[in-house]
Write an enzyme that holds these catalytic residues in place. Structure first.
Site, PDB file in Angstrom:
ATOM      1  N   ASP A 341       0.845  -1.192   0.000  1.00 39.27           N
ATOM      2  CA  ASP A 341       0.000   0.000   0.000  1.00 39.27           C
ATOM      3  C   ASP A 341       0.884   1.246   0.000  1.00 39.27           C
ATOM      4  OD1 ASP A 341      -2.106   1.770   0.247  1.00 39.27           O
ATOM      5  OD2 ASP A 341      -2.393   1.432   2.384  1.00 39.27           O
ATOM      6  N   GLU A 375      -1.815  10.547  -0.277  1.00 44.62           N
ATOM      7  CA  GLU A 375      -3.077   9.798  -0.330  1.00 44.62           C
ATOM      8  C   GLU A 375      -3.520   9.362   1.054  1.00 44.62           C
ATOM      9  OE1 GLU A 375      -5.696   6.344  -0.347  1.00 44.62           O
ATOM     10  OE2 GLU A 375      -3.633   6.399   0.382  1.00 44.62           O
ATOM     11  N   GLU A 376      -2.592   8.890   1.859  1.00 41.32           N
ATOM     12  CA  GLU A 376      -2.968   8.231   3.110  1.00 41.32           C
ATOM     13  C   GLU A 376      -3.722   9.134   4.067  1.00 41.32           C
ATOM     14  OE1 GLU A 376      -3.078   5.281   3.489  1.00 41.32           O
ATOM     15  OE2 GLU A 376      -1.462   4.244   2.479  1.00 41.32           O
ATOM     16  N   ASP A 403      -4.701   0.603  -6.153  1.00 46.18           N
ATOM     17  CA  ASP A 403      -4.444   0.861  -4.722  1.00 46.18           C
ATOM     18  C   ASP A 403      -5.236  -0.107  -3.862  1.00 46.18           C
ATOM     19  OD1 ASP A 403      -3.521   1.950  -2.374  1.00 46.18           O
ATOM     20  OD2 ASP A 403      -4.878   3.672  -2.407  1.00 46.18           O
ATOM     21  N   HIS A 474      -1.600  -0.908   6.603  1.00 45.65           N
ATOM     22  CA  HIS A 474      -1.256   0.138   7.572  1.00 45.65           C
ATOM     23  C   HIS A 474      -0.545  -0.429   8.807  1.00 45.65           C
ATOM     24  CE1 HIS A 474      -4.489   3.166   5.962  1.00 45.65           C
ATOM     25  NE2 HIS A 474      -3.636   2.759   5.034  1.00 45.65           N
TER      26      HIS A 474
END
Length: 512
Positions: A341, A375-376, A403, A474
């Site tokens: 990711d 993005e996160e 993604d 994550h």
């Protein structure tokens, strides 16, 4: 109902984008920062309803498209099937030829050289510079970057100890944009709840306590609301801090971070905890045991800073102003090297252009790779790109993003008109060799590009076998060990071929 909620969120995002564009044109930096923060608040719905989270939520409603019988323009099917030789050439070159294993090698270099790539860090900006240098070295065209204003949040030291009913260190990860605790920390009793409704019913117990959210996993798109909104809901009930079970269906004592969004003035610290620790505290509370935790978080929010989207192209031969865009995001969370990711999807999108260049196949239209930043923490790179380029929306043939992992490819997810879907369905027949012929609706796995759908632009994402995606998402487990070189090659072969064929066919994909 979720679909309606998603549409409302998308409209809100687009409204924020248009307001943001107006402010940028006026050059009011202070107001622009406020607008970006408001966009961030709007984009907390991204956690519940964006494609990045909802591709798991919608898996039961995703259908093979289209249901009605397709009628293509005369000669269209024959033209598309005429690309079988070039598709086979791409597949052979990437999976068994000279490019075999190269995209994995580039990804390994990225994660080994730079590690985590959080906005506001030198590592992210160095990785961007590196991708620019690599693009130039590969003779890609129109290589440049575009500035993006992004958040700068720093985790610093953090710890949590349960002191009652026994002494135990808890594994935690602060959630993005969280405030810190006082230097001495916060020591308070615990209230465990399973849902926001339960918190409301027991709000009289929450004042002065640390609220622990331990919802039952339903899907990422449903359960992530406790991560994105938990701190604010706990603060409304008078809590002094919040802990949220990691948003994952599986755990080996592994906390997972992610973005959270304050909707209250009274901001309290918030961190994720493991499934094991959350379940343990729920059992303790059920026995009537008193639970006390000392929480220390050094989290800091700094002024927004400048990062960059990275752009490279293969210019088209006949219609260079029309574009097929492929993309992924280069940034990652600070606790993970982000191989999955979204290192794999980002590197695959970049490598698609390299493959075309090395095979000397140049399509009619331009193929553009955009490596998003920020993005996160709220789609900052994607939103900024939309603000800058939305006036060109009619020039996009197709916009794609990967993604949602780069596991065994199954095909493409797609959002577009019935006519465009029929064309895509015919294109997918070219990939029987790698068993990746599926076309599903709607597009999933493309959070940065979802906003383009409001302007009618066809969008696509990589459909892949990602059942274990949220095991690593994550967390420190998102490493190169998650990736498989041969599988990544097959993903690249599919991604490159779809981009080339759609950039080269005579027919325009109809817009909404």
């Amino acid at each position: 109902m979720r679909r309606k909620s998603w549409l409302r969120s998308l409209l809100a995002v687009c409204l924020a984008v248009h307001v943001g564009s107006y402010v940028v044109e006026r050059g009011d930096t202070r107001v622009n920062n406020i607008v970006l923060r408001e966009q961030n608040n709007v984009l907390r719905q991204r956690a519940e309803n964006s494609i990045h989270s909802s591709f798991k939520e919608t898996e039961t409603t995703t259908t093979t498209s289209p249901a009605p019988q397709c009628v293509l323009p005369p000669g269209m099917a024959e033209e598309i099937q005429g690309y079988q030789k070039v598709v086979d050439r791409i597949i052979d070159y990437v999976t068994t030829g000279d490019f075999k294993g190269q995209v994995y090698g580039h990804l390994a270099d990225l994660v080994d050289f730079f590690g985590p790539r959080m906005t506001g860090t030198g590592e992210l900006e160095a990785a961007i510079d590196w991708m620019v240098e690599k693009s130039i070295a590969q003779n890609l065209e129109n290589v440049h970057t575009e500035d993006v204003l992004v958040p700068h949040w720093v985790r610093n030291n953090e710890s949590a100890w349960m002191t009652l009913p026994r002494l135990k260190q808890l594994h935690i990860m602060g959630l993005g944009s969280s405030v810190g605790t006082p230097p001495q920390g916060i020591t308070a009793d615990v209230l465990v709840v399973k849902s926001f409704d339960e918190l409301k019913k027991q709000s009289f117990k929450a004042a002065g306590k640390i609220v622990v959210f331990n919802p039952t996993w339903e899907s990422y798109g449903v359960t992530v609301q406790y991560r994105s909104q938990g701190a604010s809901e706990a603060a409304k009930a008078g809590a002094v801090a919040a802990l949220v079970v990691s948003i994952t269906p599986f755990s080996i004592a592994s906390p997972h971070t992610g973005q959270q969004y304050y909707s209250v003035e009274n901001k309290i610290p918030v961190a994720s905890i493991t499934m094991e620790d959350a379940n343990m505290m729920e059992r303790m509370q059920a026995r009537g045991q008193k639970i006390t935790i000392k929480l220390i978080m050094g989290a800091e929010n700094f002024p927004d800073t400048i990062s960059r989207n990275t752009v490279a192209e293969i210019l088209g031969t006949h219609q260079p102003n029309e574009t097929v865009l492929v993309s992924g995001h280069l940034d990652s969370w600070d606790v993970t090297e982000g191989a999955m990711d979204d290192g794999g999807g980002m590197m695959m999108s970049w490598a698609a252009l390299v493959v075309m260049r090395k095979l000397s196949i140049r399509p009619r239209r331009t193929v553009r790779a955009v490596l998003w930043t920020g993005e996160e923490q709220g789609l900052y790179g994607g939103i900024e790109y939309f603000k800058r380029h939305q006036h060109d929306h009619k020039q996009f043939q197709l916009i794609m993003e990967s993604d949602s992992g780069t596991f065994a490819p199954q095909g493409i997810s797609f959002s577009g008109t019935t006519e465009a879907t029929c064309i895509m369905k015919e294109v997918m027949k070219l990939f029987h060799r790698i068993n990746a012929t599926q076309l599903t609706n709607p597009m999933t796995g493309g959070p940065d590009i979802q906003v383009w759908e409001k302007l009618g632009v066809p969008t696509g994402g990589l459909k892949n076998d990602n059942d274990r995606y949220f095991w690593y998402h994550h967390s420190q487990g998102d490493s190169l060990m998650v990736e498989d070189s041969d599988v990544l090659d097959r993903c690249l072969a599919l991604w490159t071929s779809v981009a080339f064929v759609l950039a080269d066919i005579r027919e325009r994909l109809p817009h909404q």
